[in-house]
Design a protein around this motif. Structure first.
Motif, PDB file in Angstrom:
ATOM      1  N   THR A   1      14.706  18.371  -8.079  1.00  4.74           N
ATOM      2  CA  THR A   1      14.140  17.625  -9.195  1.00  4.74           C
ATOM      3  C   THR A   1      14.562  16.165  -9.084  1.00  4.74           C
ATOM      4  O   THR A   1      15.740  15.859  -8.895  1.00  4.74           O
ATOM      5  CB  THR A   1      14.591  18.194 -10.551  1.00  4.74           C
ATOM      6  N   ILE A   2      13.571  15.275  -9.181  1.00  4.52           N
ATOM      7  CA  ILE A   2      13.802  13.832  -9.124  1.00  4.52           C
ATOM      8  C   ILE A   2      13.171  13.244 -10.388  1.00  4.52           C
ATOM      9  O   ILE A   2      11.942  13.230 -10.526  1.00  4.52           O
ATOM     10  CB  ILE A   2      13.175  13.204  -7.870  1.00  4.52           C
ATOM     11  N   ASN A   3      13.997  12.809 -11.314  1.00  2.49           N
ATOM     12  CA  ASN A   3      13.518  12.344 -12.611  1.00  2.49           C
ATOM     13  C   ASN A   3      13.730  10.843 -12.736  1.00  2.49           C
ATOM     14  O   ASN A   3      14.855  10.359 -12.581  1.00  2.49           O
ATOM     15  CB  ASN A   3      14.250  13.068 -13.741  1.00  2.49           C
ATOM     16  N   ILE A   4      12.658  10.125 -13.048  1.00  2.00           N
ATOM     17  CA  ILE A   4      12.672   8.661 -13.043  1.00  2.00           C
ATOM     18  C   ILE A   4      12.454   8.139 -14.458  1.00  2.00           C
ATOM     19  O   ILE A   4      11.450   8.458 -15.096  1.00  2.00           O
ATOM     20  CB  ILE A   4      11.574   8.119 -12.111  1.00  2.00           C
ATOM     21  N   ASN A   5      13.406   7.340 -14.933  1.00  2.00           N
ATOM     22  CA  ASN A   5      13.344   6.819 -16.288  1.00  2.00           C
ATOM     23  C   ASN A   5      13.378   5.296 -16.271  1.00  2.00           C
ATOM     24  O   ASN A   5      14.124   4.702 -15.507  1.00  2.00           O
ATOM     25  CB  ASN A   5      14.517   7.338 -17.117  1.00  2.00           C
ATOM     26  N   GLY A   6      12.609   4.679 -17.151  1.00  2.00           N
ATOM     27  CA  GLY A   6      12.509   3.226 -17.168  1.00  2.00           C
ATOM     28  C   GLY A   6      13.603   2.518 -17.919  1.00  2.00           C
ATOM     29  O   GLY A   6      13.687   1.295 -17.894  1.00  2.00           O
TER      30      GLY A   6
ATOM     31  N   ARG B   1      14.716  12.895 -18.790  1.00  2.00           N
ATOM     32  CA  ARG B   1      15.812  13.853 -18.563  1.00  2.00           C
ATOM     33  C   ARG B   1      16.613  13.546 -17.297  1.00  2.00           C
ATOM     34  O   ARG B   1      16.912  14.435 -16.511  1.00  2.00           O
ATOM     35  CB  ARG B   1      15.258  15.276 -18.524  1.00  2.00           C
ATOM     36  N   ILE B   2      17.011  12.305 -17.100  1.00  2.00           N
ATOM     37  CA  ILE B   2      17.684  11.923 -15.856  1.00  2.00           C
ATOM     38  C   ILE B   2      19.029  12.607 -15.668  1.00  2.00           C
ATOM     39  O   ILE B   2      19.430  12.902 -14.537  1.00  2.00           O
ATOM     40  CB  ILE B   2      17.870  10.395 -15.771  1.00  2.00           C
ATOM     41  N   GLN B   3      19.753  12.884 -16.755  1.00  2.00           N
ATOM     42  CA  GLN B   3      21.110  13.435 -16.602  1.00  2.00           C
ATOM     43  C   GLN B   3      21.123  14.880 -16.129  1.00  2.00           C
ATOM     44  O   GLN B   3      22.151  15.374 -15.664  1.00  2.00           O
ATOM     45  CB  GLN B   3      21.887  13.348 -17.924  1.00  2.00           C
ATOM     46  N   VAL B   4      19.991  15.582 -16.249  1.00  4.06           N
ATOM     47  CA  VAL B   4      19.965  16.990 -15.871  1.00  4.06           C
ATOM     48  C   VAL B   4      19.056  17.233 -14.668  1.00  4.06           C
ATOM     49  O   VAL B   4      18.598  18.349 -14.434  1.00  4.06           O
ATOM     50  CB  VAL B   4      19.549  17.880 -17.057  1.00  4.06           C
ATOM     51  N   ALA B   5      18.809  16.185 -13.880  1.00  2.00           N
ATOM     52  CA  ALA B   5      18.019  16.311 -12.653  1.00  2.00           C
ATOM     53  C   ALA B   5      18.938  16.373 -11.451  1.00  2.00           C
ATOM     54  O   ALA B   5      20.082  15.894 -11.489  1.00  2.00           O
ATOM     55  CB  ALA B   5      17.076  15.118 -12.512  1.00  2.00           C
ATOM     56  N   ASP B   6      18.444  16.942 -10.369  1.00  2.00           N
ATOM     57  CA  ASP B   6      19.191  16.869  -9.111  1.00  2.00           C
ATOM     58  C   ASP B   6      19.445  15.411  -8.752  1.00  2.00           C
ATOM     59  O   ASP B   6      20.566  15.025  -8.415  1.00  2.00           O
ATOM     60  CB  ASP B   6      18.403  17.551  -7.981  1.00  2.00           C
ATOM     61  N   ILE B   7      18.388  14.610  -8.823  1.00  2.00           N
ATOM     62  CA  ILE B   7      18.501  13.172  -8.612  1.00  2.00           C
ATOM     63  C   ILE B   7      17.881  12.490  -9.827  1.00  2.00           C
ATOM     64  O   ILE B   7      16.668  12.527 -10.027  1.00  2.00           O
ATOM     65  CB  ILE B   7      17.781  12.725  -7.326  1.00  2.00           C
TER      66      ILE B   7
END
Length: 565
Positions: A467-472, A479-485
């Motif tokens: 999981t790669i979660n991208i936040n602005g 959900r950046i804190q609970v992603a693989d990246i």
């Protein structure tokens, strides 16, 4: 009384000490508003703004809108002003709200349980094309978001949505937001229990009810009877998770107090088993605790997670039972660890009734009105009248005959909506980003799409769930804190010392029964341009160093800082 030897000289002015009455909890009798948000909510319920939109603002235009309606109460009907075009991320925290505001709106359509008929999906697509310049993003809470909405068009949009049973009621604001649910509720062959009746009753009883329309902050909820734990229950204010009680049979395990943003907390189990018909009562009890005991003094501490952290699970359950339900809850078991790593229902799966559902992956939730209309047409052409959205920014077509499955998969592929995505296409999500969001610092949607293409080209043999979660920005809508990246947008310095768009990196976060937050390596930040190189480098190191069956999150927790840099 003897003089205080430490007393300052008379000429020294005393510092005025400001005092507040507790945390602004209504249950403690603290009804005086302690900030501007609480004041405008006390002045007029947010639900009342609809009448002004229909009778005044839509007729007189954007400049006629009262500021407390514009940046406050209009959220109760799913409307946020969008970011004025051309403002770079360095100015996000500097400019005043009126300088960031465009005269257009984001409008969020709530889709409780992710459930749509093809007729509803077609109307969503048509509205997008006629009123929103084609925009229609799928969110990670199963909603659809439009951009470029004019206030003059809002009443007509509401009329069209409500004609097919949809609404924007309390899609934003300090309200009970959309109730997310398993997108395969009532149809999955492995389902423990169908939570759809509870979602329907909560909608009927709570949504649009002024008894619950003034909460300290937003209230996020989830209900799923899937053994895949497919609604990110760990990071909701309240969640009901399907379990099989050894004595009482199928029901739900109750969780409260989850949430991310800048103070992330994993929800806690109350140890209570709730039968299906009691879920709405328990939901009402928990949201009432939040309304009455929630902290209203500081917006930064106004989410339920802070109250739960202060009280603990035992006290929270006791207050729920003694003051609100007036009865004891039944003790129950925790949910079992999911067998599968992916929780998005992508691919072809057999239903309980022998038909099939087909889950497919748009790029980071980015679709458009024309595409949504085509999905509705494709579903109907293949015998289906129902579609679903997921909390992973994916979509599902239900009720497909086996003989029609291959044709549907091929037709979706032609729209760049694959049911057989790479791990990168499947596992990458992105928030709205600087394109439209006033809080954002960096671009996200296009960056995520480009990253998918680069990783598919560079590491074609990568076959692990990732999981790669991208936040602005730091608010963690993706959900950046609970992603693989997890990639948190911020401004960083490039190798020339110039300030450019980039990301702070979180590594090894996870949801599931081993839920936890990602690790931050000291000083690890990457520019947007460097992002594909960085992710490729880390994933190849993972491939080289992992043990048999080891997940990325487990490897990231034990890897050296050098390996993660």
């Amino acid at each position: 009384m003897a003089a205080n030897p430490q007393k300052p000289a008379a000429a020294t002015p005393r510092r005025k000490v400001s005092r507040h009455r507790g945390e602004g909890q209504w249950a403690a009798g603290h009804f005086t508003p302690l900030n501007g948000n609480e004041q405008f909510k006390k002045d007029d319920d947010g639900l009342n703004v609809r009448t002004r939109i229909e009778t005044i603002y839509s007729k007189r235009g954007f400049d006629s809108i009262d500021p407390n309606d514009l940046r406050g109460r209009m959220r109760w009907w799913g409307l946020y002003t969008q970011r004025r075009q051309g403002i770079d991320g360095g100015k996000t925290a500097i400019l005043e709200p009126e300088e960031l505001d465009d005269s257009y709106f984001m409008l969020r359509v709530r889709i409780d349980g992710g459930r749509l008929t093809t007729q509803q999906l077609r109307v969503i697509g048509e509205i997008s094309q006629e009123f929103a310049r084609g925009t229609a993003d799928i969110t990670d809470r199963q909603n659809v978001q439009y951009h470029w909405i004019r206030i003059e068009d809002v009443p007509e949009i509401w009329n069209r949505l409500e004609a097919v049973g949809l609404s924007t009621t309390e899609a934003c604001g300090d309200t009970p937001r959309v109730v997310i649910g398993s997108p395969v509720a009532g149809i999955a062959a492995d389902e423990i229990i169908d939570g759809s009746p509870a979602i329907d009753e909560i909608q009927r009883r709570i949504i649009g009810n002024k008894a619950f329309s003034n909460l300290p902050r937003k209230f996020k909820s989830a209900i799923s009877g899937s053994p895949l734990l497919d609604v990110a229950h760990e990071i909701n204010d309240i969640a009901f998770v399907g379990v099989d009680h050894p004595e009482h049979g199928p029901g739900f395990d109750l969780w409260v107090g989850g949430g991310l943003s800048t103070n992330p907390k994993i929800g806690v189990r109350l140890g209570a088993w709730v039968p299906l018909d009691e879920v709405p009562d328990v939901y009402e009890g928990v949201i009432s605790i939040f309304r009455d005991y929630g902290y209203r003094r500081l917006r930064t501490r106004a989410r339920l997670k802070f109250l739960v952290a202060d009280w603990g699970a035992e006290k929270f359950r006791q207050v729920l039972e003694d003051e609100y339900l007036k009865r004891k809850l039944t003790d129950g078991p925790a949910p079992a660890q999911p067998v599968e790593r992916w929780r998005d229902h992508v691919g072809v799966h057999r239903q309980q009734d022998g038909l099939f559902y087909v889950g497919f992956a748009p790029r980071v939730g980015r679709v458009d009105g024309a595409t949504l209309t085509k999905i509705a047409e494709l579903a109907e052409a293949h015998g289906s009248g129902r579609v679903r959205t997921t909390v992973e920014q994916k979509m599902i077509v239900l009720d497909v005959e086996e003989a029609q499955v291959e044709s549907l998969v091929e037709a979706l592929e032609a729209l760049d909506l694959t049911a057989k995505p790479s791990p990168f296409r499947r596992g990458t999500m992105a928030c709205t980003g600087i394109e439209y969001c006033k809080l954002a610092i960096v671009e996200t949607k296009a960056r995520g799409s480009q990253l998918i293409d680069e990783l598919e080209r560079r590491i074609p043999d990568f076959d692990e769930p990732i999981t790669i979660n991208i936040n602005g920005c730091p608010n963690a809508c993706a959900r950046i804190q609970v992603a693989d990246i997890g990639l948190k947008g911020q401004l960083v310095l490039d190798d020339k010392g110039e300030q450019v768009e980039g990301f702070q990196v979180h590594l090894g976060g996870a949801l599931g029964l081993e839920a936890g937050f990602g690790r931050k390596v000291r000083g690890l930040k990457v520019t947007s341009e460097e992002l594909p190189d960085y992710v490729e480098r880390v994933l190849k190191r993972f491939q080289d160093e992992r043990e048999d069956g080891e997940r990325f999150a487990t490897w990231a927790a034990r890897a050296s800082e050098e390996a993660l840099s």
